[in-house]
Design an enzyme around this catalytic site. Structure first.
Site, mmCIF file in Angstrom:
data_model
loop_
_atom_site.group_PDB
_atom_site.id
_atom_site.type_symbol
_atom_site.label_atom_id
_atom_site.label_comp_id
_atom_site.label_asym_id
_atom_site.label_seq_id
_atom_site.Cartn_x
_atom_site.Cartn_y
_atom_site.Cartn_z
ATOM 1 N N CYS A 25 0.818 -1.222 0.000
ATOM 2 C CA CYS A 25 0.000 0.000 0.000
ATOM 3 C C CYS A 25 0.857 1.280 0.000
ATOM 4 O O CYS A 25 0.552 2.246 -0.706
ATOM 5 C CB CYS A 25 -0.936 0.004 1.195
ATOM 6 S SG CYS A 25 -0.211 -0.634 2.711
ATOM 7 N N HIS B 112 -3.138 6.093 4.829
ATOM 8 C CA HIS B 112 -1.723 6.316 5.154
ATOM 9 C C HIS B 112 -1.284 7.712 4.691
ATOM 10 O O HIS B 112 -1.717 8.196 3.634
ATOM 11 C CB HIS B 112 -0.825 5.318 4.411
ATOM 12 C CG HIS B 112 -0.964 3.895 4.841
ATOM 13 N ND1 HIS B 112 -1.657 3.491 5.954
ATOM 14 C CD2 HIS B 112 -0.452 2.752 4.290
ATOM 15 C CE1 HIS B 112 -1.577 2.178 6.070
ATOM 16 N NE2 HIS B 112 -0.856 1.705 5.069
HETATM 17 N N1 LIG Z 1 -4.892 -3.799 4.951
HETATM 18 C C1 LIG Z 1 -4.212 -3.152 4.003
HETATM 19 O O1 LIG Z 1 -4.216 -1.883 3.933
HETATM 20 C C2 LIG Z 1 -3.440 -3.897 2.983
HETATM 21 C C3 LIG Z 1 -2.899 -3.170 1.921
HETATM 22 C C4 LIG Z 1 -2.169 -3.852 0.946
HETATM 23 C C5 LIG Z 1 -2.011 -5.206 1.048
HETATM 24 N N2 LIG Z 1 -2.531 -5.902 2.098
HETATM 25 C C6 LIG Z 1 -2.341 -7.354 2.126
HETATM 26 O O2 LIG Z 1 -3.584 -7.992 1.843
HETATM 27 C C7 LIG Z 1 -3.663 -9.213 2.565
HETATM 28 C C8 LIG Z 1 -4.919 -9.188 3.439
HETATM 29 O O3 LIG Z 1 -4.820 -8.106 4.351
HETATM 30 P P1 LIG Z 1 -6.032 -7.676 5.293
HETATM 31 O O4 LIG Z 1 -5.574 -6.444 5.931
HETATM 32 O O5 LIG Z 1 -7.332 -7.702 4.562
HETATM 33 O O6 LIG Z 1 -6.027 -8.896 6.375
HETATM 34 P P2 LIG Z 1 -7.193 -9.404 7.324
HETATM 35 O O7 LIG Z 1 -8.156 -8.325 7.638
HETATM 36 O O8 LIG Z 1 -6.504 -10.083 8.463
HETATM 37 O O9 LIG Z 1 -7.962 -10.499 6.442
HETATM 38 C C9 LIG Z 1 -7.390 -11.749 6.124
HETATM 39 C C10 LIG Z 1 -8.348 -12.556 5.259
HETATM 40 O O10 LIG Z 1 -7.706 -13.806 4.935
HETATM 41 C C11 LIG Z 1 -8.596 -14.876 5.283
HETATM 42 N N3 LIG Z 1 -7.876 -16.097 5.645
HETATM 43 C C12 LIG Z 1 -7.097 -16.314 6.725
HETATM 44 N N4 LIG Z 1 -6.672 -17.601 6.756
HETATM 45 C C13 LIG Z 1 -7.200 -18.191 5.657
HETATM 46 C C14 LIG Z 1 -7.171 -19.507 5.126
HETATM 47 N N5 LIG Z 1 -6.498 -20.505 5.752
HETATM 48 N N6 LIG Z 1 -7.814 -19.761 3.983
HETATM 49 C C15 LIG Z 1 -8.515 -18.778 3.342
HETATM 50 N N7 LIG Z 1 -8.603 -17.515 3.797
HETATM 51 C C16 LIG Z 1 -7.955 -17.230 4.941
HETATM 52 C C17 LIG Z 1 -9.370 -14.332 6.469
HETATM 53 O O11 LIG Z 1 -10.531 -15.121 6.667
HETATM 54 P P3 LIG Z 1 -11.152 -15.326 8.157
HETATM 55 O O12 LIG Z 1 -11.988 -14.106 8.423
HETATM 56 O O13 LIG Z 1 -11.974 -16.565 8.019
HETATM 57 O O14 LIG Z 1 -10.023 -15.474 9.127
HETATM 58 C C18 LIG Z 1 -9.653 -12.921 5.968
HETATM 59 O O15 LIG Z 1 -10.706 -12.947 5.024
HETATM 60 C C19 LIG Z 1 -2.353 -9.331 3.343
HETATM 61 O O16 LIG Z 1 -1.447 -10.088 2.590
HETATM 62 C C20 LIG Z 1 -1.894 -7.900 3.468
HETATM 63 O O17 LIG Z 1 -0.498 -7.792 3.625
HETATM 64 C C21 LIG Z 1 -3.256 -5.286 3.053
#
Ligand SMILES: NC(=O)c1ccc[n+]([C@@H]2O[C@H](COP(=O)([O-])OP(=O)(O)OC[C@H]3O[C@@H](n4cnc5c(N)ncnc54)[C@H](OP(=O)(O)O)[C@@H]3O)[C@@H](O)[C@H]2O)c1
Length: 341
Positions: free
Chosen positions: A131, A243
Protein backbone atom coordinates in the site's frame (compact mmCIF):
# COMPACT_ATOMS: atom_id res chain seq x y z
CA UNK A 1 -20.25 -4.19 -23.17
CA UNK A 2 -17.89 -6.81 -21.79
CA UNK A 3 -19.32 -10.27 -21.00
CA UNK A 4 -20.11 -10.70 -17.32
CA UNK A 5 -17.51 -12.70 -15.48
CA UNK A 6 -17.13 -15.28 -12.78
CA UNK A 7 -15.14 -13.78 -9.94
CA UNK A 8 -13.51 -15.44 -6.92
CA UNK A 9 -12.62 -13.36 -3.87
CA UNK A 10 -10.16 -15.04 -1.49
CA UNK A 11 -10.00 -13.30 1.91
CA UNK A 12 -13.51 -11.86 1.56
CA UNK A 13 -14.03 -11.29 5.30
CA UNK A 14 -10.81 -9.28 5.79
CA UNK A 15 -10.15 -5.54 5.78
CA UNK A 16 -9.10 -5.59 2.10
CA UNK A 17 -11.66 -8.23 1.08
CA UNK A 18 -14.55 -6.17 2.45
CA UNK A 19 -13.26 -3.10 0.58
CA UNK A 20 -12.93 -5.26 -2.54
CA UNK A 21 -16.65 -6.08 -2.37
CA UNK A 22 -17.49 -2.36 -2.11
CA UNK A 23 -15.15 -1.45 -5.01
CA UNK A 24 -16.60 -4.18 -7.28
CA UNK A 25 -20.10 -2.86 -6.55
CA UNK A 26 -19.26 0.83 -6.87
CA UNK A 27 -17.45 0.38 -10.19
CA UNK A 28 -20.17 -1.95 -11.56
CA UNK A 29 -17.58 -4.62 -12.30
CA UNK A 30 -19.49 -7.06 -14.54
CA UNK A 31 -19.79 -9.91 -12.01
CA UNK A 32 -22.02 -12.77 -13.18
CA UNK A 33 -21.14 -15.15 -10.38
CA UNK A 34 -19.19 -14.39 -7.20
CA UNK A 35 -17.54 -17.06 -5.08
CA UNK A 36 -16.21 -15.88 -1.72
CA UNK A 37 -13.49 -17.65 0.20
CA UNK A 38 -12.16 -17.23 3.74
CA UNK A 39 -10.61 -19.53 6.33
CA UNK A 40 -12.34 -22.79 7.23
CA UNK A 41 -13.40 -20.98 10.46
CA UNK A 42 -15.66 -18.69 8.41
CA UNK A 43 -16.99 -21.28 5.93
CA UNK A 44 -20.79 -21.38 5.90
CA UNK A 45 -21.07 -17.75 7.04
CA UNK A 46 -21.95 -14.99 4.59
CA UNK A 47 -20.74 -11.68 3.22
CA UNK A 48 -22.98 -9.19 1.43
CA UNK A 49 -22.64 -8.30 -2.25
CA UNK A 50 -25.16 -6.10 -4.09
CA UNK A 51 -27.44 -6.41 -1.07
CA UNK A 52 -27.48 -10.22 -1.18
CA UNK A 53 -25.78 -12.71 1.16
CA UNK A 54 -23.08 -14.84 -0.48
CA UNK A 55 -21.94 -17.98 1.35
CA UNK A 56 -18.30 -18.29 2.32
CA UNK A 57 -16.28 -21.35 1.35
CA UNK A 58 -12.91 -22.67 2.49
CA UNK A 59 -10.25 -22.70 -0.26
CA UNK A 60 -10.41 -25.65 -2.70
CA UNK A 61 -9.38 -26.29 -6.31
CA UNK A 62 -13.02 -26.45 -7.43
CA UNK A 63 -13.68 -22.87 -6.27
CA UNK A 64 -11.61 -21.55 -9.21
CA UNK A 65 -13.26 -23.69 -11.91
CA UNK A 66 -14.72 -21.52 -14.67
CA UNK A 67 -13.67 -18.27 -13.00
CA UNK A 68 -12.07 -15.44 -15.01
CA UNK A 69 -10.65 -13.44 -12.10
CA UNK A 70 -9.45 -14.42 -8.64
CA UNK A 71 -8.74 -11.51 -6.31
CA UNK A 72 -6.62 -12.63 -3.35
CA UNK A 73 -6.25 -10.80 -0.03
CA UNK A 74 -5.62 -13.60 2.45
CA UNK A 75 -1.90 -13.26 3.15
CA UNK A 76 1.23 -14.79 1.66
CA UNK A 77 0.91 -18.44 2.66
CA UNK A 78 -2.61 -18.74 1.22
CA UNK A 79 -1.47 -16.93 -1.93
CA UNK A 80 1.49 -19.29 -2.39
CA UNK A 81 -0.72 -22.33 -1.88
CA UNK A 82 -3.78 -21.32 -3.91
CA UNK A 83 -2.61 -18.59 -6.32
CA UNK A 84 -0.95 -21.06 -8.71
CA UNK A 85 -4.03 -23.30 -8.47
CA UNK A 86 -6.22 -20.39 -9.58
CA UNK A 87 -3.86 -19.49 -12.43
CA UNK A 88 -3.69 -23.14 -13.56
CA UNK A 89 -7.50 -23.13 -13.69
CA UNK A 90 -7.27 -20.19 -16.13
CA UNK A 91 -7.99 -17.28 -13.77
CA UNK A 92 -6.21 -13.96 -13.78
CA UNK A 93 -5.00 -14.02 -10.17
CA UNK A 94 -4.41 -10.59 -8.63
CA UNK A 95 -2.71 -11.02 -5.25
CA UNK A 96 -2.43 -8.39 -2.52
CA UNK A 97 0.17 -10.19 -0.42
CA UNK A 98 3.94 -10.01 -0.76
CA UNK A 99 4.15 -13.67 -1.91
CA UNK A 100 4.93 -13.01 -5.58
CA UNK A 101 5.90 -9.33 -5.66
CA UNK A 102 9.59 -9.84 -6.19
CA UNK A 103 9.35 -12.86 -8.56
CA UNK A 104 11.08 -11.91 -11.82
CA UNK A 105 8.37 -13.47 -13.98
CA UNK A 106 5.41 -11.94 -12.12
CA UNK A 107 4.40 -8.37 -12.92
CA UNK A 108 4.10 -5.97 -9.98
CA UNK A 109 1.63 -3.35 -11.13
CA UNK A 110 0.19 0.06 -10.39
CA UNK A 111 -1.98 0.61 -13.50
CA UNK A 112 -1.22 4.36 -13.76
CA UNK A 113 2.53 3.70 -13.39
CA UNK A 114 3.30 0.49 -15.31
CA UNK A 115 -0.05 -0.67 -16.67
CA UNK A 116 1.72 -2.02 -19.76
CA UNK A 117 2.80 -4.99 -17.57
CA UNK A 118 -0.79 -6.24 -17.12
CA UNK A 119 -1.44 -9.53 -18.94
CA UNK A 120 -4.27 -9.45 -21.47
CA UNK A 121 -5.70 -12.83 -20.50
CA UNK A 122 -6.19 -15.25 -17.64
CA UNK A 123 -3.92 -18.07 -16.52
CA UNK A 124 -1.46 -15.64 -14.94
CA UNK A 125 -0.61 -14.06 -11.60
CA UNK A 126 -0.20 -10.32 -11.10
CA UNK A 127 1.07 -8.91 -7.80
CA UNK A 128 -0.43 -5.83 -6.19
CA UNK A 129 2.32 -3.74 -4.54
CA UNK A 130 2.47 -2.78 -0.88
CA UNK A 131 0.00 0.00 0.00
CA UNK A 132 2.78 2.48 0.84
CA UNK A 133 4.63 1.75 -2.40
CA UNK A 134 1.47 2.33 -4.45
CA UNK A 135 0.60 5.75 -3.04
CA UNK A 136 4.20 6.99 -3.08
CA UNK A 137 4.70 5.99 -6.72
CA UNK A 138 1.37 7.55 -7.75
CA UNK A 139 2.94 10.87 -6.70
CA UNK A 140 6.53 10.23 -7.78
CA UNK A 141 6.11 8.60 -11.21
CA UNK A 142 4.79 11.75 -12.94
CA UNK A 143 7.66 13.74 -11.42
CA UNK A 144 10.13 11.03 -12.45
CA UNK A 145 8.88 11.33 -16.03
CA UNK A 146 9.40 15.11 -15.74
CA UNK A 147 12.85 15.32 -14.22
CA UNK A 148 14.30 11.85 -13.46
CA UNK A 149 14.35 10.51 -9.89
CA UNK A 150 17.70 10.21 -8.18
CA UNK A 151 17.06 9.79 -4.42
CA UNK A 152 13.91 9.36 -2.31
CA UNK A 153 13.66 9.81 1.46
CA UNK A 154 10.24 8.68 2.71
CA UNK A 155 8.76 8.62 6.21
CA UNK A 156 5.38 6.94 6.52
CA UNK A 157 2.54 7.55 8.96
CA UNK A 158 0.57 4.35 8.44
CA UNK A 159 -3.01 3.73 9.58
CA UNK A 160 -3.97 0.68 11.63
CA UNK A 161 -6.34 -0.68 8.93
CA UNK A 162 -3.16 -1.63 7.05
CA UNK A 163 -2.58 -4.35 9.61
CA UNK A 164 -5.91 -6.10 9.06
CA UNK A 165 -9.35 -6.32 10.61
CA UNK A 166 -8.26 -7.93 13.92
CA UNK A 167 -5.63 -5.22 14.51
CA UNK A 168 -8.26 -2.49 13.95
CA UNK A 169 -10.47 -4.17 16.53
CA UNK A 170 -7.61 -4.35 19.05
CA UNK A 171 -6.68 -0.69 18.43
CA UNK A 172 -10.29 0.37 19.10
CA UNK A 173 -10.31 -1.67 22.33
CA UNK A 174 -6.99 -0.06 23.29
CA UNK A 175 -8.47 3.43 22.73
CA UNK A 176 -11.48 2.63 24.94
CA UNK A 177 -9.19 1.20 27.64
CA UNK A 178 -6.97 4.30 27.62
CA UNK A 179 -10.03 6.58 27.98
CA UNK A 180 -11.33 4.45 30.86
CA UNK A 181 -7.93 4.37 32.58
CA UNK A 182 -7.69 0.57 32.14
CA UNK A 183 -4.75 -1.49 30.83
CA UNK A 184 -4.94 -1.58 27.00
CA UNK A 185 -5.10 -5.11 25.50
CA UNK A 186 -1.93 -6.14 23.62
CA UNK A 187 -2.46 -9.42 21.75
CA UNK A 188 -2.10 -8.75 18.03
CA UNK A 189 -0.08 -5.53 18.05
CA UNK A 190 3.41 -5.62 19.59
CA UNK A 191 2.50 -2.73 21.93
CA UNK A 192 0.00 0.03 22.60
CA UNK A 193 -0.90 2.15 19.56
CA UNK A 194 -3.63 4.22 21.26
CA UNK A 195 -2.08 7.64 21.94
CA UNK A 196 1.26 6.29 20.74
CA UNK A 197 3.44 5.45 17.71
CA UNK A 198 4.79 1.98 16.85
CA UNK A 199 7.08 0.31 14.37
CA UNK A 200 5.09 -2.93 14.35
CA UNK A 201 6.66 -4.78 11.42
CA UNK A 202 9.21 -7.59 11.59
CA UNK A 203 12.72 -6.12 11.70
CA UNK A 204 15.71 -7.38 9.74
CA UNK A 205 19.25 -7.69 11.15
CA UNK A 206 20.15 -4.51 9.23
CA UNK A 207 17.77 -2.60 11.52
CA UNK A 208 15.31 -1.88 8.70
CA UNK A 209 11.77 -3.21 9.04
CA UNK A 210 10.26 -5.57 6.48
CA UNK A 211 7.90 -2.78 5.40
CA UNK A 212 10.78 -0.37 4.73
CA UNK A 213 12.62 -2.94 2.64
CA UNK A 214 9.43 -3.74 0.69
CA UNK A 215 8.99 -0.09 -0.31
CA UNK A 216 12.57 0.05 -1.58
CA UNK A 217 12.60 -3.23 -3.51
CA UNK A 218 9.12 -2.80 -4.97
CA UNK A 219 9.71 0.81 -6.10
CA UNK A 220 12.89 -0.16 -7.92
CA UNK A 221 11.13 -3.07 -9.66
CA UNK A 222 8.06 -1.07 -10.71
CA UNK A 223 10.04 1.95 -11.94
CA UNK A 224 12.72 -0.31 -13.44
CA UNK A 225 15.28 1.87 -11.66
CA UNK A 226 17.70 -0.48 -9.92
CA UNK A 227 20.06 2.40 -9.11
CA UNK A 228 17.47 4.60 -7.35
CA UNK A 229 18.70 5.66 -3.90
CA UNK A 230 16.01 5.24 -1.22
CA UNK A 231 15.92 5.94 2.53
CA UNK A 232 12.66 4.76 4.19
CA UNK A 233 11.30 4.95 7.74
CA UNK A 234 7.88 3.38 8.42
CA UNK A 235 5.77 4.20 11.45
CA UNK A 236 2.27 3.07 12.52
CA UNK A 237 0.15 5.96 13.81
CA UNK A 238 -3.10 5.95 15.81
CA UNK A 239 -5.23 6.68 12.73
CA UNK A 240 -7.95 4.24 11.68
CA UNK A 241 -7.59 4.46 7.89
CA UNK A 242 -5.51 6.17 5.15
CA UNK A 243 -1.72 6.32 5.15
CA UNK A 244 0.25 9.59 5.07
CA UNK A 245 3.82 10.05 3.84
CA UNK A 246 6.43 12.75 4.03
CA UNK A 247 8.43 12.36 0.81
CA UNK A 248 11.67 14.16 -0.08
CA UNK A 249 12.78 13.44 -3.63
CA UNK A 250 15.86 14.59 -5.51
CA UNK A 251 15.78 14.80 -9.30
CA UNK A 252 18.36 15.08 -12.08
CA UNK A 253 17.42 18.72 -12.67
CA UNK A 254 15.81 21.60 -10.75
CA UNK A 255 12.01 21.42 -10.37
CA UNK A 256 10.06 24.43 -9.11
CA UNK A 257 6.97 24.17 -6.91
CA UNK A 258 4.80 25.51 -9.77
CA UNK A 259 6.22 23.02 -12.28
CA UNK A 260 5.72 20.12 -9.87
CA UNK A 261 2.13 21.15 -9.09
CA UNK A 262 1.29 21.48 -12.80
CA UNK A 263 2.80 18.06 -13.46
CA UNK A 264 0.89 16.39 -10.61
CA UNK A 265 -2.38 18.09 -11.63
CA UNK A 266 -2.23 16.30 -14.96
CA UNK A 267 -1.52 12.87 -13.41
CA UNK A 268 -4.45 10.41 -13.45
CA UNK A 269 -5.48 9.24 -9.98
CA UNK A 270 -3.73 12.15 -8.23
CA UNK A 271 -5.37 15.23 -6.70
CA UNK A 272 -3.27 18.23 -5.73
CA UNK A 273 -4.10 20.32 -2.69
CA UNK A 274 -1.95 23.44 -2.96
CA UNK A 275 -3.55 25.38 -0.11
CA UNK A 276 -1.05 26.85 2.33
CA UNK A 277 -1.82 27.32 6.03
CA UNK A 278 -2.36 25.56 9.32
CA UNK A 279 -4.54 22.47 8.78
CA UNK A 280 -4.68 23.11 5.02
CA UNK A 281 -3.22 19.91 3.64
CA UNK A 282 -4.44 16.41 2.71
CA UNK A 283 -5.54 14.57 5.85
CA UNK A 284 -6.37 10.90 6.46
CA UNK A 285 -9.89 11.74 7.67
CA UNK A 286 -10.71 13.48 4.36
CA UNK A 287 -8.93 11.03 2.09
CA UNK A 288 -10.28 7.83 3.71
CA UNK A 289 -12.95 6.35 1.45
CA UNK A 290 -11.76 8.16 -1.68
CA UNK A 291 -9.93 6.78 -4.68
CA UNK A 292 -7.36 9.43 -5.59
CA UNK A 293 -3.98 9.89 -3.94
CA UNK A 294 -3.82 13.41 -2.49
CA UNK A 295 -0.60 15.40 -2.71
CA UNK A 296 -0.10 18.61 -0.76
CA UNK A 297 2.59 20.77 0.84
CA UNK A 298 4.64 20.72 -2.38
CA UNK A 299 7.86 22.59 -1.59
CA UNK A 300 11.08 23.12 -3.49
CA UNK A 301 13.94 22.32 -1.11
CA UNK A 302 15.37 25.38 0.66
CA UNK A 303 18.97 24.48 -0.19
CA UNK A 304 18.76 22.07 -3.11
CA UNK A 305 16.83 23.27 -6.22
CA UNK A 306 16.80 19.70 -7.57
CA UNK A 307 14.78 18.44 -4.58
CA UNK A 308 11.10 18.60 -3.58
CA UNK A 309 9.25 17.83 -0.36
CA UNK A 310 5.70 16.43 -0.64
CA UNK A 311 2.93 15.31 1.71
CA UNK A 312 1.12 12.31 0.22
CA UNK A 313 -2.09 10.75 1.61
CA UNK A 314 -3.92 7.72 0.20
CA UNK A 315 -6.57 5.25 1.32
CA UNK A 316 -4.51 2.11 1.94
CA UNK A 317 -7.54 -0.17 1.67
CA UNK A 318 -8.71 1.37 -1.64
CA UNK A 319 -5.88 2.59 -3.92
CA UNK A 320 -3.38 0.82 -1.65
CA UNK A 321 -5.08 -2.55 -2.11
CA UNK A 322 -8.66 -3.25 -3.30
CA UNK A 323 -9.04 -0.50 -5.92
CA UNK A 324 -5.61 -1.14 -7.45
CA UNK A 325 -6.42 -4.88 -7.72
CA UNK A 326 -9.81 -4.24 -9.36
CA UNK A 327 -8.23 -1.69 -11.75
CA UNK A 328 -5.73 -4.39 -12.83
CA UNK A 329 -8.62 -6.78 -13.58
CA UNK A 330 -10.49 -4.01 -15.45
CA UNK A 331 -7.49 -3.27 -17.66
CA UNK A 332 -6.81 -6.98 -18.30
CA UNK A 333 -10.35 -7.56 -19.56
CA UNK A 334 -11.04 -4.15 -21.13
CA UNK A 335 -13.73 -3.26 -18.57
CA UNK A 336 -14.67 0.42 -18.33
CA UNK A 337 -15.61 1.31 -14.75
CA UNK A 338 -18.99 2.86 -14.05
CA UNK A 339 -19.03 6.65 -14.06
CA UNK A 340 -20.67 6.37 -10.63
CA UNK A 341 -17.33 4.99 -9.31
N1 LIG B 1 -4.89 -3.80 4.95
C1 LIG B 1 -4.21 -3.15 4.00
O1 LIG B 1 -4.22 -1.88 3.93
C2 LIG B 1 -3.44 -3.90 2.98
C3 LIG B 1 -2.90 -3.17 1.92
C4 LIG B 1 -2.17 -3.85 0.95
C5 LIG B 1 -2.01 -5.21 1.05
N2 LIG B 1 -2.53 -5.90 2.10
C6 LIG B 1 -2.34 -7.35 2.13
O2 LIG B 1 -3.58 -7.99 1.84
C7 LIG B 1 -3.66 -9.21 2.56
C8 LIG B 1 -4.92 -9.19 3.44
O3 LIG B 1 -4.82 -8.11 4.35
P1 LIG B 1 -6.03 -7.68 5.29
O4 LIG B 1 -5.57 -6.44 5.93
O5 LIG B 1 -7.33 -7.70 4.56
O6 LIG B 1 -6.03 -8.90 6.37
P2 LIG B 1 -7.19 -9.40 7.32
O7 LIG B 1 -8.16 -8.32 7.64
O8 LIG B 1 -6.50 -10.08 8.46
O9 LIG B 1 -7.96 -10.50 6.44
C9 LIG B 1 -7.39 -11.75 6.12
C10 LIG B 1 -8.35 -12.56 5.26
O10 LIG B 1 -7.71 -13.81 4.93
C11 LIG B 1 -8.60 -14.88 5.28
N3 LIG B 1 -7.88 -16.10 5.64
C12 LIG B 1 -7.10 -16.31 6.72
N4 LIG B 1 -6.67 -17.60 6.76
C13 LIG B 1 -7.20 -18.19 5.66
C14 LIG B 1 -7.17 -19.51 5.13
N5 LIG B 1 -6.50 -20.50 5.75
N6 LIG B 1 -7.81 -19.76 3.98
C15 LIG B 1 -8.52 -18.78 3.34
N7 LIG B 1 -8.60 -17.52 3.80
C16 LIG B 1 -7.95 -17.23 4.94
C17 LIG B 1 -9.37 -14.33 6.47
O11 LIG B 1 -10.53 -15.12 6.67
P3 LIG B 1 -11.15 -15.33 8.16
O12 LIG B 1 -11.99 -14.11 8.42
O13 LIG B 1 -11.97 -16.56 8.02
O14 LIG B 1 -10.02 -15.47 9.13
C18 LIG B 1 -9.65 -12.92 5.97
O15 LIG B 1 -10.71 -12.95 5.02
C19 LIG B 1 -2.35 -9.33 3.34
O16 LIG B 1 -1.45 -10.09 2.59
C20 LIG B 1 -1.89 -7.90 3.47
O17 LIG B 1 -0.50 -7.79 3.63
C21 LIG B 1 -3.26 -5.29 3.05
Amino acid sequence: MIDPMDVVLVGATGAVGQEMLRVLEQRDFPVRRLRVVASPRSAGGTVTFRGQPVTLQAPSASVFEGAAVALFSAGSSIAREWGPVGAAAGCLVVDNSSAFRMDDDIPLVVPEVNGHRIPKSGGAIVANPNCSTIQMLMALKPLHDLAGLEHVVVSTYQAISGKGARAVDEFERQQRAVLEGAAPPVEILPGVLAGNLLSDWKHEPSGFSEEELKIVAESKKILELRGLRMSPTCVRVPVRNAHSQSVWARFHRPVSRAEAIACLRSAPGVVVDDRIGPGLHPQPREVSGTDDVAVGRVRQDLDDPNALSLWVVGDNLRKGAALNAVQIAERAFGVTPSTRA
